[in-house]
Design a protein around this motif. Structure first.
Motif, PDB file in Angstrom:
ATOM      1  N   SER A  21       0.649  -1.244   0.136  1.00  0.00           N
ATOM      2  CA  SER A  21      -0.051  -0.071   0.067  1.00  0.00           C
ATOM      3  C   SER A  21       0.793   1.121   0.006  1.00  0.00           C
ATOM      4  O   SER A  21       2.012   1.185   0.714  1.00  0.00           O
ATOM      5  CB  SER A  21      -0.722   0.036   1.068  1.00  0.00           C
ATOM      6  OG  SER A  21      -1.781   1.232   1.105  1.00  0.00           O
ATOM      7  N   ASP A  46      -3.555   3.602  -1.659  1.00  0.00           N
ATOM      8  CA  ASP A  46      -3.314   2.825  -3.031  1.00  0.00           C
ATOM      9  C   ASP A  46      -3.160   1.483  -2.844  1.00  0.00           C
ATOM     10  O   ASP A  46      -1.939   1.155  -2.517  1.00  0.00           O
ATOM     11  CB  ASP A  46      -2.609   3.561  -3.962  1.00  0.00           C
ATOM     12  CG  ASP A  46      -2.476   3.084  -5.239  1.00  0.00           C
ATOM     13  OD1 ASP A  46      -2.891   2.265  -5.765  1.00  0.00           O
ATOM     14  OD2 ASP A  46      -1.436   3.687  -6.071  1.00  0.00           O
ATOM     15  N   ASN A 114      -6.354  -4.190  -7.101  1.00  0.00           N
ATOM     16  CA  ASN A 114      -5.617  -2.794  -6.908  1.00  0.00           C
ATOM     17  C   ASN A 114      -6.941  -1.853  -6.635  1.00  0.00           C
ATOM     18  O   ASN A 114      -7.560  -1.547  -7.501  1.00  0.00           O
ATOM     19  CB  ASN A 114      -4.814  -2.347  -7.980  1.00  0.00           C
ATOM     20  CG  ASN A 114      -4.087  -1.093  -7.693  1.00  0.00           C
ATOM     21  OD1 ASN A 114      -3.923  -0.292  -8.765  1.00  0.00           O
ATOM     22  ND2 ASN A 114      -4.108  -0.452  -6.617  1.00  0.00           N
ATOM     23  N   LEU A 116      -8.604   1.765  -4.706  1.00  0.00           N
ATOM     24  CA  LEU A 116      -8.344   3.137  -3.785  1.00  0.00           C
ATOM     25  C   LEU A 116      -9.166   3.106  -2.924  1.00  0.00           C
ATOM     26  O   LEU A 116     -10.341   2.711  -2.883  1.00  0.00           O
ATOM     27  CB  LEU A 116      -8.552   4.403  -4.838  1.00  0.00           C
ATOM     28  CG  LEU A 116      -7.530   4.719  -6.100  1.00  0.00           C
ATOM     29  CD1 LEU A 116      -8.114   5.862  -6.685  1.00  0.00           C
ATOM     30  CD2 LEU A 116      -6.121   4.636  -5.710  1.00  0.00           C
ATOM     31  N   ILE A 194      -4.401   8.407 -11.781  1.00  0.00           N
ATOM     32  CA  ILE A 194      -4.306   6.999 -11.947  1.00  0.00           C
ATOM     33  C   ILE A 194      -3.421   6.606 -12.999  1.00  0.00           C
ATOM     34  O   ILE A 194      -2.757   5.576 -12.653  1.00  0.00           O
ATOM     35  CB  ILE A 194      -5.726   6.560 -12.122  1.00  0.00           C
ATOM     36  CG1 ILE A 194      -6.687   7.084 -10.729  1.00  0.00           C
ATOM     37  CG2 ILE A 194      -5.773   5.035 -12.090  1.00  0.00           C
ATOM     38  CD1 ILE A 194      -8.119   6.636 -11.068  1.00  0.00           C
ATOM     39  N   ARG A 208       0.156   8.454 -10.583  1.00  0.00           N
ATOM     40  CA  ARG A 208       0.210   8.041  -8.993  1.00  0.00           C
ATOM     41  C   ARG A 208       0.511   9.670  -8.307  1.00  0.00           C
ATOM     42  O   ARG A 208       0.654   9.401  -6.935  1.00  0.00           O
ATOM     43  CB  ARG A 208       0.783   6.930  -8.600  1.00  0.00           C
ATOM     44  CG  ARG A 208       0.374   5.685  -8.917  1.00  0.00           C
ATOM     45  CD  ARG A 208      -1.234   5.558  -8.946  1.00  0.00           C
ATOM     46  NE  ARG A 208      -1.800   3.992  -8.732  1.00  0.00           N
ATOM     47  CZ  ARG A 208      -2.362   3.478  -9.616  1.00  0.00           C
ATOM     48  NH1 ARG A 208      -2.548   3.771 -10.830  1.00  0.00           N
ATOM     49  NH2 ARG A 208      -2.852   2.023  -9.378  1.00  0.00           N
TER      50      ARG A 208
END
Length: 238
Positions: A21, A46, A114, A116, A194, A208
């Motif tokens: 993370s 993330d 993956n 958020l 993203i 990111r």
């Protein structure tokens, strides 16, 4: 006001094997007094979870929690009787309110997920716990911004107990798109890239990266590459 930029490689990092993370704001073992929150945006994690692994049942209270899978699928169960799976293209909201216990696991036994994990401070304490999820058409965010989370009164997207709007945009290279903030007097917009590369009001972001734009009257976004962008329009806590 000047943008507050958080480059991807400056985020807090954890690696537990089953969980990798990156934390934009202070969370768990990562504590940075300069990164506690942006307005009412408290957590932006993330997360990558290994196949078949996940978060055992744990409690939350007085927090609005939004989960957005980027790849893979996430299985959810909670103490108010909700269970389900959310996949890429869907968004999940959970109002913890007076208290809720939930678990989250990677639904796949073969592929990582993956997603958020985002926390927003609520506009009041002691709300009734609730859960919702929704599939959103990716076509409806092509070269524009699609509202996926909003206040209840707006009747757009999924609602939370806060005067906050989350919008996703998929922009082709060279496209310019504008966003009119709704909390420009107190608060601002936090942008999280993203994928791709963009320029927002003169600030360049790569994959990111995140940047907060406090008190902005208008965001002018130009895609320097094909990009996917999340805008979180949040009020200040008073």
């Amino acid at each position: 006001m000047e943008a507050v930029v958080h480059k991807a490689n400056t985020r807090g990092k954890v690696d537990f094997g089953w969980l990798k993370s990156n934390h934009t704001f202070s969370f768990g073992n990562y504590m940075n007094p300069e990164r506690i929150r942006f307005a009412s945006l408290r957590v932006l994690n993330d997360d990558i979870v290994a196949p078949g692994r996940g978060f055992d049942p744990h409690p939350h209270q007085d927090m609005e929690i939004i989960s957005i899978p980027l790849t893979g699928s996430l299985e959810h169960k909670d103490s108010i009787g909700t269970s389900g799976v959310i996949r890429s293209g869907e968004v999940q909201v959970m109002s913890a309110g007076t208290g809720i216990v939930h678990s989250e696991y990677n639904h796949s036994k073969t592929d990582p997920v993956n997603f958020l994990q985002i926390w927003v401070l609520p506009d009041r304490r002691g709300a009734e716990p609730r859960y919702d999820q929704k599939q959103f058409s990716v076509e409806d965010r092509k070269n524009k911004f699609q509202v996926v989370v909003a206040p209840k009164e707006s009747e757009e997207g999924l609602w939370i107990n806060q005067n906050a709007w989350f919008s996703l945009g998929n922009l082709d290279v060279g496209v310019e798109a504008s966003y009119q903030p709704k909390n420009n007097e107190r608060g601002g917009v936090y942008a999280f890239l993203i994928s791709g590369k963009v320029n927002i009001n003169g600030t360049e972001l790569s994959v990111r990266d995140g940047a907060g734009f406090p008190g902005a009257d208008l965001l002018k976004v130009k895609a320097l590459e094909g990009s996917e962008l999340l805008l979180m329009d949040v009020p200040e806590i008073v």
